[in-house]
Design a protein around this motif. Sequence first.
Motif, PDB file in Angstrom:
ATOM      1  N   UNK A 155       0.838  -1.205   0.000  1.00  0.00           N
ATOM      2  CA  UNK A 155       0.000   0.000   0.000  1.00  0.00           C
ATOM      3  C   UNK A 155       0.867   1.248   0.000  1.00  0.00           C
ATOM      4  N   UNK A 156       2.025   1.183   0.661  1.00  0.00           N
ATOM      5  CA  UNK A 156       2.923   2.337   0.708  1.00  0.00           C
ATOM      6  C   UNK A 156       3.516   2.616  -0.674  1.00  0.00           C
ATOM      7  N   UNK A 157       3.958   1.565  -1.360  1.00  0.00           N
ATOM      8  CA  UNK A 157       4.493   1.742  -2.712  1.00  0.00           C
ATOM      9  C   UNK A 157       3.406   2.241  -3.660  1.00  0.00           C
ATOM     10  N   UNK A 158       2.216   1.650  -3.541  1.00  0.00           N
ATOM     11  CA  UNK A 158       1.093   2.072  -4.377  1.00  0.00           C
ATOM     12  C   UNK A 158       0.758   3.540  -4.110  1.00  0.00           C
ATOM     13  N   UNK A 159       0.729   3.926  -2.839  1.00  0.00           N
ATOM     14  CA  UNK A 159       0.429   5.309  -2.465  1.00  0.00           C
ATOM     15  C   UNK A 159       1.454   6.269  -3.061  1.00  0.00           C
ATOM     16  N   UNK A 174       0.612   9.052  -5.810  1.00  0.00           N
ATOM     17  CA  UNK A 174       0.906  10.451  -5.463  1.00  0.00           C
ATOM     18  C   UNK A 174       1.777  11.089  -6.546  1.00  0.00           C
ATOM     19  N   UNK A 175       2.767  10.348  -7.021  1.00  0.00           N
ATOM     20  CA  UNK A 175       3.630  10.857  -8.092  1.00  0.00           C
ATOM     21  C   UNK A 175       2.808  11.126  -9.356  1.00  0.00           C
ATOM     22  N   UNK A 200       7.211   8.287 -20.546  1.00  0.00           N
ATOM     23  CA  UNK A 200       7.797   7.017 -20.106  1.00  0.00           C
ATOM     24  C   UNK A 200       7.915   6.973 -18.587  1.00  0.00           C
ATOM     25  N   UNK A 201       8.257   8.103 -17.971  1.00  0.00           N
ATOM     26  CA  UNK A 201       8.319   8.177 -16.509  1.00  0.00           C
ATOM     27  C   UNK A 201       6.937   7.927 -15.907  1.00  0.00           C
ATOM     28  N   UNK A 202       5.929   8.550 -16.477  1.00  0.00           N
ATOM     29  CA  UNK A 202       4.562   8.333 -15.995  1.00  0.00           C
ATOM     30  C   UNK A 202       4.167   6.860 -16.149  1.00  0.00           C
ATOM     31  N   UNK A 213      -4.090   7.906 -19.875  1.00  0.00           N
ATOM     32  CA  UNK A 213      -4.005   8.946 -20.912  1.00  0.00           C
ATOM     33  C   UNK A 213      -4.440  10.290 -20.333  1.00  0.00           C
ATOM     34  N   UNK A 214      -5.515  10.304 -19.560  1.00  0.00           N
ATOM     35  CA  UNK A 214      -5.999  11.551 -18.946  1.00  0.00           C
ATOM     36  C   UNK A 214      -4.952  12.153 -18.006  1.00  0.00           C
ATOM     37  N   UNK A 215      -4.330  11.306 -17.182  1.00  0.00           N
ATOM     38  CA  UNK A 215      -3.293  11.803 -16.266  1.00  0.00           C
ATOM     39  C   UNK A 215      -2.127  12.414 -17.039  1.00  0.00           C
TER      40      UNK A 215
END
Length: 189
Positions: free
Chosen positions: A107-111, A115-116, A133-135, A155-157
């Motif tokens: 959950x921490x990694x997912x969070x 967040x990023x 590519x980073x996204x 795509x929206x993000x």
Amino acid sequence: MNSLIIQLLASEKLNGDNYSAWKSNLNTILIVDDLRFVLSEECPQAPASNANRTVREAYDRWVKANEKACVYILASMSDVLAKKHESLATAKEIIDSLREMFGQLSWSLRHEAIKHIYTKRMKEGTSVREHVLDMMMYFNIAKVNGGPIDEANQVSFILQSLPKSFIPFETNVSLNKIEFNLTTLLNEL
């Protein structure tokens, strides 16, 4: 091992500080080589001498895949870590041990990944390809840790994270109701 796999193994050797990126690379390799199943499926029982061919082949396939996965995992970590884990019999045992040593709670990694994704903004004048590519890497980290984001939202993000110089592009997409997948978006940008 083909050269692409060797490059991926060498590009992100596990040293403890890079567990998340290393795990992502390793998952890619195991999926490409159709080996990931050894992390989730138990080894079939060793077949009896009179077992049919299908049973023997299933067992042999799992054993060979496990050996190959173990080699990939051990080759992709520092010498100290490889030495510590080389006595373990299965790829799953190695991964479980590494998760205990370095893995944060999923959950921490997912969070952190989500967040990023929410806060990432491309700086004017930087490479749009590198930004996308980073996204995509963070979308993958979120997915691997139980937070998949469907492609339309990805795509929206990405569109939302672009600088003001991309407003005409975004307006055209919106007005013409153009739908992209990640590949076509990357190519169009």
